[in-house]
Design a protein around this motif. Structure first.
Motif, mmCIF file in Angstrom:
data_model
loop_
_atom_site.group_PDB
_atom_site.id
_atom_site.type_symbol
_atom_site.label_atom_id
_atom_site.label_comp_id
_atom_site.label_asym_id
_atom_site.label_seq_id
_atom_site.Cartn_x
_atom_site.Cartn_y
_atom_site.Cartn_z
ATOM 1 N N ILE A 54 0.872 -1.170 0.000
ATOM 2 C CA ILE A 54 0.000 0.000 0.000
ATOM 3 C C ILE A 54 0.913 1.224 0.000
ATOM 4 O O ILE A 54 2.137 1.102 0.099
ATOM 5 C CB ILE A 54 -0.963 0.019 1.208
ATOM 6 N N TYR A 55 0.329 2.413 -0.109
ATOM 7 C CA TYR A 55 1.137 3.619 -0.282
ATOM 8 C C TYR A 55 1.175 4.475 0.982
ATOM 9 O O TYR A 55 0.265 4.453 1.810
ATOM 10 C CB TYR A 55 0.592 4.450 -1.443
ATOM 11 N N TRP A 56 2.251 5.250 1.076
ATOM 12 C CA TRP A 56 2.432 6.247 2.134
ATOM 13 C C TRP A 56 1.458 7.403 1.902
ATOM 14 O O TRP A 56 0.728 7.440 0.915
ATOM 15 C CB TRP A 56 3.888 6.719 2.079
ATOM 16 N N SER A 57 1.445 8.390 2.810
ATOM 17 C CA SER A 57 0.553 9.546 2.670
ATOM 18 C C SER A 57 0.857 10.358 1.413
ATOM 19 O O SER A 57 -0.026 11.011 0.856
ATOM 20 C CB SER A 57 0.643 10.442 3.905
ATOM 21 N N PRO A 65 -2.583 7.837 -2.068
ATOM 22 C CA PRO A 65 -2.152 7.881 -0.666
ATOM 23 C C PRO A 65 -3.063 7.079 0.252
ATOM 24 O O PRO A 65 -4.257 6.926 -0.019
ATOM 25 C CB PRO A 65 -2.234 9.373 -0.334
ATOM 26 N N THR A 66 -2.491 6.581 1.329
ATOM 27 C CA THR A 66 -3.287 6.021 2.419
ATOM 28 C C THR A 66 -3.788 7.189 3.260
ATOM 29 O O THR A 66 -3.000 8.030 3.697
ATOM 30 C CB THR A 66 -2.444 5.068 3.275
ATOM 31 N N THR A 67 -5.093 7.258 3.461
ATOM 32 C CA THR A 67 -5.684 8.364 4.211
ATOM 33 C C THR A 67 -6.502 7.828 5.378
ATOM 34 O O THR A 67 -6.975 6.689 5.357
ATOM 35 C CB THR A 67 -6.585 9.237 3.320
ATOM 36 N N ILE A 68 -6.663 8.678 6.385
ATOM 37 C CA ILE A 68 -7.463 8.339 7.561
ATOM 38 C C ILE A 68 -8.454 9.475 7.773
ATOM 39 O O ILE A 68 -8.075 10.650 7.773
ATOM 40 C CB ILE A 68 -6.578 8.152 8.804
ATOM 41 N N PHE A 119 -10.038 3.963 7.285
ATOM 42 C CA PHE A 119 -8.739 3.892 6.609
ATOM 43 C C PHE A 119 -8.999 3.585 5.135
ATOM 44 O O PHE A 119 -9.582 2.549 4.809
ATOM 45 C CB PHE A 119 -7.874 2.791 7.222
ATOM 46 N N SER A 120 -8.564 4.477 4.265
ATOM 47 C CA SER A 120 -8.730 4.281 2.823
ATOM 48 C C SER A 120 -7.350 4.095 2.198
ATOM 49 O O SER A 120 -6.434 4.875 2.471
ATOM 50 C CB SER A 120 -9.435 5.485 2.194
ATOM 51 N N PHE A 121 -7.217 3.091 1.366
ATOM 52 C CA PHE A 121 -5.908 2.775 0.794
ATOM 53 C C PHE A 121 -6.094 1.964 -0.480
ATOM 54 O O PHE A 121 -7.195 1.493 -0.792
ATOM 55 C CB PHE A 121 -5.051 1.991 1.800
ATOM 56 N N VAL A 122 -5.015 1.828 -1.215
ATOM 57 C CA VAL A 122 -5.001 0.990 -2.412
ATOM 58 C C VAL A 122 -3.959 -0.093 -2.196
ATOM 59 O O VAL A 122 -2.803 0.203 -1.891
ATOM 60 C CB VAL A 122 -4.658 1.818 -3.667
ATOM 61 N N GLU A 123 -4.367 -1.347 -2.318
ATOM 62 C CA GLU A 123 -3.411 -2.451 -2.197
ATOM 63 C C GLU A 123 -3.069 -2.948 -3.603
ATOM 64 O O GLU A 123 -3.947 -3.144 -4.439
ATOM 65 C CB GLU A 123 -3.972 -3.574 -1.320
ATOM 66 N N LEU A 133 -11.562 0.407 5.196
ATOM 67 C CA LEU A 133 -11.962 -0.342 6.384
ATOM 68 C C LEU A 133 -12.310 0.653 7.485
ATOM 69 O O LEU A 133 -11.559 1.604 7.728
ATOM 70 C CB LEU A 133 -10.834 -1.270 6.848
ATOM 71 N N SER A 134 -13.449 0.425 8.143
ATOM 72 C CA SER A 134 -13.945 1.382 9.132
ATOM 73 C C SER A 134 -14.115 0.734 10.498
ATOM 74 O O SER A 134 -14.422 -0.457 10.609
ATOM 75 C CB SER A 134 -15.290 1.968 8.674
ATOM 76 N N PHE A 135 -13.936 1.561 11.539
ATOM 77 C CA PHE A 135 -14.073 1.121 12.923
ATOM 78 C C PHE A 135 -15.006 2.075 13.658
ATOM 79 O O PHE A 135 -14.866 3.298 13.547
ATOM 80 C CB PHE A 135 -12.715 1.116 13.635
ATOM 81 N N ASN A 136 -15.934 1.509 14.419
ATOM 82 C CA ASN A 136 -16.790 2.297 15.300
ATOM 83 C C ASN A 136 -16.053 2.468 16.626
ATOM 84 O O ASN A 136 -15.865 1.509 17.378
ATOM 85 C CB ASN A 136 -18.126 1.586 15.509
#
Length: 264
Positions: A54-57, A65-68, A119-123, A133-136
């Motif tokens: 996956i990628y850095w910011s 980019p991987t974003t949060i 968390f959004s990313f490209v693998e 992928l999301s977390f409550n």
């Protein structure tokens, strides 16, 4: 009675989410474990399948980019630190900044009520797959103290050392005290702020000097960057200040104008 008890047990087993399912989410190739201190601090640990990345910011010249993010602007999400990426060459000419096998993100929020962290990313391997992928956070269990303390010790070693540095305004230049003749890579953490091929790295008076040019005149100043050496990485927070020469010029100009006014 026994039948009802069995049904209740089965219902609890299959319908109630376990703590693991609340704190761990996966795609086919990437698993994220999210740990909490029970207040507002979090550590996300990525485990990435062999052969994938996956990628850095800042992904580099290609990639995403991987974003949060959160679903609530009032959450006050802040990324305190994150793992340094590997620098790889795509097609032998294009720089990519990627995570392979694992990565850590250290996060802090001001509030967690009704907050979903995504968390959004490209693998990627031969193909690339956008993922999220999301977390409550309200449902996320608190991490046991011993595990949390071990994670804190791990990220102190794994994550870059944080440094605050100053650059003279309009000059885009910083200096660091690194061992002489150290191989240095300078990675802007924000895309679109540094002109390609403009980064210059040199040594002077036992200090490493790094300078760059803005991507365009309208580009925002670079405020975050990563310096990677063979032994250590440094996460830079860059502040801008007037240089001594400019300040002296400004003072002399004011004095000259003041003299003109007094003599008028």
């Amino acid at each position: 009675m026994l039948k009802n008890a069995v049904l209740i047990c089965l219902s609890l087993l299959f319908c109630t989410p376990t703590e693991a399912s609340l704190s761990e989410k996966s795609t086919d190739n990437t698993t994220i474990e999210l740990f909490s201190d029970g207040k507002a601090e979090y550590i996300a640990r990525f485990a990435i399948k062999d052969g994938w990345h996956i990628y850095w910011s800042n992904p580099g010249e290609i990639g995403r980019p991987t974003t949060i993010s959160t679903n609530n602007e009032a959450s006050g999400l802040k990324i305190l630190n994150q793992s340094a990426p590997q620098i790889v060459k795509a097609f032998d000419i294009i720089d990519e900044y990627v995570y392979k096998k694992s990565a850590y993100f250290h996060l802090k929020l001001q509030q967690t009520k009704d907050v979903q962290l995504t968390f959004s990313f490209v693998e990627c391997n031969d193909v690339c797959k956008p993922q999220a992928l999301s977390f409550n956070l309200q449902e996320l269990p608190q991490t046991p103290k011993e595990i949390w303390e071990n994670l804190q010790s791990t990220i102190k070693v794994e994550l870059p050392q944080k440094l605050h540095v100053n650059s003279p305004t309009r000059q885009n230049k910083i200096q660091l005290e690194l061992p002489p003749h150290t191989a240095v890579n300078f990675l802007p953490a924000q895309s679109g702020r540094v002109a390609e091929q403009s980064v210059q790295i040199s040594e002077e008076n036992n200090k490493t000097l790094i300078s760059w040019e803005k991507d365009t005149a309208e580009s925002e100043p670079l405020s975050q960057a990563l310096v990677v050496t063979p032994d250590k990485s440094y996460a830079l927070e860059i502040d801008y200040q007037y240089s001594a020469d400019f300040s002296l010029y400004y003072i002399l100009a004011l004095a000259f104008l003041g003299g003109l006014i007094l003599n008028a």
